[in-house]
Design a protein around this motif. Structure first.
Motif, PDB file in Angstrom:
ATOM      1  N   LYS A  36       0.839  -1.211   0.000  1.00 55.36           N
ATOM      2  CA  LYS A  36       0.000   0.000   0.000  1.00 55.36           C
ATOM      3  C   LYS A  36       0.869   1.254   0.000  1.00 55.36           C
ATOM      4  CE  LYS A  36      -3.315   0.258   3.161  1.00 55.36           C
ATOM      5  NZ  LYS A  36      -3.978   0.564   4.473  1.00 55.36           N
ATOM      6  N   LYS A  38       4.021   1.561  -0.944  1.00 59.96           N
ATOM      7  CA  LYS A  38       4.779   1.681  -2.189  1.00 59.96           C
ATOM      8  C   LYS A  38       3.888   2.236  -3.302  1.00 59.96           C
ATOM      9  CE  LYS A  38       8.115  -0.672  -5.154  1.00 59.96           C
ATOM     10  NZ  LYS A  38       9.174   0.318  -4.928  1.00 59.96           N
ATOM     11  N   ILE A  39       2.649   1.767  -3.364  1.00 62.17           N
ATOM     12  CA  ILE A  39       1.711   2.255  -4.381  1.00 62.17           C
ATOM     13  C   ILE A  39       1.411   3.736  -4.157  1.00 62.17           C
ATOM     14  CG2 ILE A  39      -0.713   2.125  -5.138  1.00 62.17           C
ATOM     15  CD1 ILE A  39      -0.411  -0.950  -4.892  1.00 62.17           C
ATOM     16  N   ASN A  40       1.184   4.117  -2.904  1.00 61.18           N
ATOM     17  CA  ASN A  40       0.844   5.515  -2.601  1.00 61.18           C
ATOM     18  C   ASN A  40       1.918   6.496  -3.060  1.00 61.18           C
ATOM     19  OD1 ASN A  40      -1.600   4.857  -1.485  1.00 61.18           O
ATOM     20  ND2 ASN A  40      -0.883   4.881   0.636  1.00 61.18           N
ATOM     21  N   SER A  42       4.323   5.786  -5.451  1.00 59.71           N
ATOM     22  CA  SER A  42       4.905   5.414  -6.735  1.00 59.71           C
ATOM     23  C   SER A  42       4.548   6.426  -7.817  1.00 59.71           C
ATOM     24  CB  SER A  42       4.415   4.022  -7.158  1.00 59.71           C
ATOM     25  OG  SER A  42       4.840   3.730  -8.464  1.00 59.71           O
ATOM     26  N   ASN A  45       1.760   4.801 -10.026  1.00 63.51           N
ATOM     27  CA  ASN A  45       0.701   4.100  -9.293  1.00 63.51           C
ATOM     28  C   ASN A  45      -0.609   3.990 -10.067  1.00 63.51           C
ATOM     29  OD1 ASN A  45       0.061   6.813  -9.005  1.00 63.51           O
ATOM     30  ND2 ASN A  45       0.264   6.837  -6.781  1.00 63.51           N
ATOM     31  N   GLU A  46      -1.037   5.084 -10.715  1.00 62.94           N
ATOM     32  CA  GLU A  46      -2.300   5.031 -11.451  1.00 62.94           C
ATOM     33  C   GLU A  46      -2.218   4.043 -12.614  1.00 62.94           C
ATOM     34  OE1 GLU A  46      -3.716   8.853 -12.620  1.00 62.94           O
ATOM     35  OE2 GLU A  46      -3.600   9.689 -10.591  1.00 62.94           O
ATOM     36  N   ILE A  49      -2.236   0.413 -11.173  1.00 65.10           N
ATOM     37  CA  ILE A  49      -3.562  -0.020 -10.716  1.00 65.10           C
ATOM     38  C   ILE A  49      -4.457  -0.348 -11.909  1.00 65.10           C
ATOM     39  CG2 ILE A  49      -5.693   0.775  -9.584  1.00 65.10           C
ATOM     40  CD1 ILE A  49      -3.848   2.265  -7.575  1.00 65.10           C
ATOM     41  N   SER A 230      -5.786  -2.377  -5.570  1.00 61.12           N
ATOM     42  CA  SER A 230      -4.380  -2.614  -5.909  1.00 61.12           C
ATOM     43  C   SER A 230      -3.887  -3.976  -5.450  1.00 61.12           C
ATOM     44  CB  SER A 230      -3.509  -1.531  -5.255  1.00 61.12           C
ATOM     45  OG  SER A 230      -3.769  -1.476  -3.860  1.00 61.12           O
ATOM     46  N   LEU A 283       5.498  -4.020  -9.154  1.00 57.97           N
ATOM     47  CA  LEU A 283       5.502  -2.559  -9.114  1.00 57.97           C
ATOM     48  C   LEU A 283       6.928  -2.016  -9.075  1.00 57.97           C
ATOM     49  CD1 LEU A 283       4.189   0.192  -8.916  1.00 57.97           C
ATOM     50  CD2 LEU A 283       3.814  -0.195  -6.464  1.00 57.97           C
ATOM     51  N   GLU A 287       8.430   0.494 -11.888  1.00 57.34           N
ATOM     52  CA  GLU A 287       9.011   1.800 -11.540  1.00 57.34           C
ATOM     53  C   GLU A 287      10.412   1.954 -12.133  1.00 57.34           C
ATOM     54  OE1 GLU A 287       8.954   1.848  -7.277  1.00 57.34           O
ATOM     55  OE2 GLU A 287       7.314   3.281  -7.225  1.00 57.34           O
TER      56      GLU A 287
END
Length: 368
Positions: A36, A38-40, A42, A45-46, A49, A230, A283, A287
């Motif tokens: 969570k 890492k996604i926030n 990144s 991220n969009e 997802i 996610s 992810l 990245e």
């Protein structure tokens, strides 16, 4: 065989059994929190997802017997959409998932009405649609290798009981509206129970497996285990498909003296731990791929097109134009540079060329 007299929820566990769950719950929730965060933070991220939801739609329908691939669905998004039933099911799954996620994000609970609305989306023009989309079944169904009930491995509860079972499931997910109840079970354990109970109720004539897997992510969202769509389990469940079905049969007392919730929940937790690691690594690689490409570019419009390729790994000039507002000539110039640097690859068409971000497709498609 007779319809199974499925016990209502909640499920009670001995203290020792519950303790064995919590050792894995701690590990699983730690990994979900790491994913969570890492996604926030990144930069992709969009994009990630969006690709995850497509991949989930592919994997969940594959469990039901479709053969369509992630790459084929990416192609489908930039071409005239195929009427092929497998692709229809994937597109429907994605729409049903989006409907559910938007409802939870808007603050609505998971209700029978929401489940029926999602089922309607799921079955639109799909295989098995019989004009009963969004309605609980009114005839007896069964799970088995043939269309003969005599070969059934499991016969779910009778159709006249669907209202009672689904009302019980809704109350278990959301709590009693008038009675303050102290539910000590961790939401990750409840996610496992909710999915298995829904599959055992089998409330619709078709689409129960797919809708039940959407229910996992919706309950995780509702209970704040995740804060965006996610994290999905279908890839892991498809990889261990026969064990998945065997564990579900265990809670139905098939080949058991008592419902075997313990084995199912351990399987669910182990799958969550593996999948959280797997998605974190995906992810991380996405990245790095994006940043390495960015380092090779200097023109802002080309950087923008490169970023869009992280969302649309198969694209045309028209795809990027419709989503960015950039001029077609600018996009073509950017694509030429990206192709020269071997960051993307083009097909050999003279018109309507497609551009492929193969490295990202490979990252998203790899199963381990």
């Amino acid at each position: 065989m007779k319809p199974y007299e499925l016990p209502f929820l909640p499920v009670k566990f001995e203290a020792e059994v519950e303790l064995s769950f919590y050792k894995k719950v701690v590990e699983a929730t730690s990994k979900l929190e790491k994913l969570k965060q890492k996604i926030n933070y990144s930069v992709v991220n969009e994009s990630f997802i969006q690709l995850l939801t497509l991949q989930e739609s592919v994997q969940s329908t594959r469990i039901e017997g479709t053969q369509v691939t992630f790459s084929e669905m990416l192609e489908d998004e930039v071409s005239e959409q195929s009427p092929d039933w497998e692709k229809v099911e994937v597109r429907n799954y994605r729409r049903a998932l989006k409907l559910g996620v938007e409802a939870i994000k808007a603050g609505y609970p998971i209700t029978e009405r929401l489940l029926r609305d999602m089922h309607r989306e799921l079955m639109k023009d799909a295989r098995g649609a019989q004009g009963t989309e969004g309605d609980y079944r009114r005839i007896q169904n069964f799970i088995g290798p043939s269309k003969n009930i005599k070969d059934a491995s499991y016969i779910p509860p009778e159709p006249q009981t669907m209202g009672d079972y689904m009302s019980n499931l809704e109350m278990y997910m959301n709590g009693h509206p008038y009675i303050e109840e102290e539910d000590l079970l961790h939401p990750l354990l409840k996610s496992a129970i909710i999915h298995a109970q829904f599959e055992s109720i089998h409330p619709f004539l078709d689409g129960n497996g797919r809708l039940g897997r959407i229910l996992i992510v919706l309950y995780m969202l509702q209970s704040k285990l995740i804060d965006s769509p996610s994290f999905f389990l279908s890839e892991e469940l498809e990889r261990e498909k026969f064990k998945y079905y065997a564990m579900l049969n265990g809670i139905r007392r098939i080949g058991k003296k008592q419902p075997d919730w313990e084995s199912w929940i351990h399987f669910f937790l182990d799958s969550t731990i593996r999948m959280a690691d797997h998605q974190y690594n995906k992810l991380d690689r996405a990245e790095k791929l994006y940043n390495e490409g960015l380092d090779q570019l200097s023109i802002s419009s080309t950087k923008y097109v490169w970023k869009m390729m992280m969302t649309y790994p198969i694209a045309t000039v028209k795809t990027i134009e419709s989503r960015t507002g950039l001029a077609a000539t600018t996009i073509r110039k950017s694509f030429r540079e990206l192709v020269e640097k071997q960051l993307v690859y083009q097909d050999d068409r003279v018109r309507n060329k497609k551009y492929y971000q193969y490295d990202l497709i490979r990252i998203m498609s790899e199963n381990n």
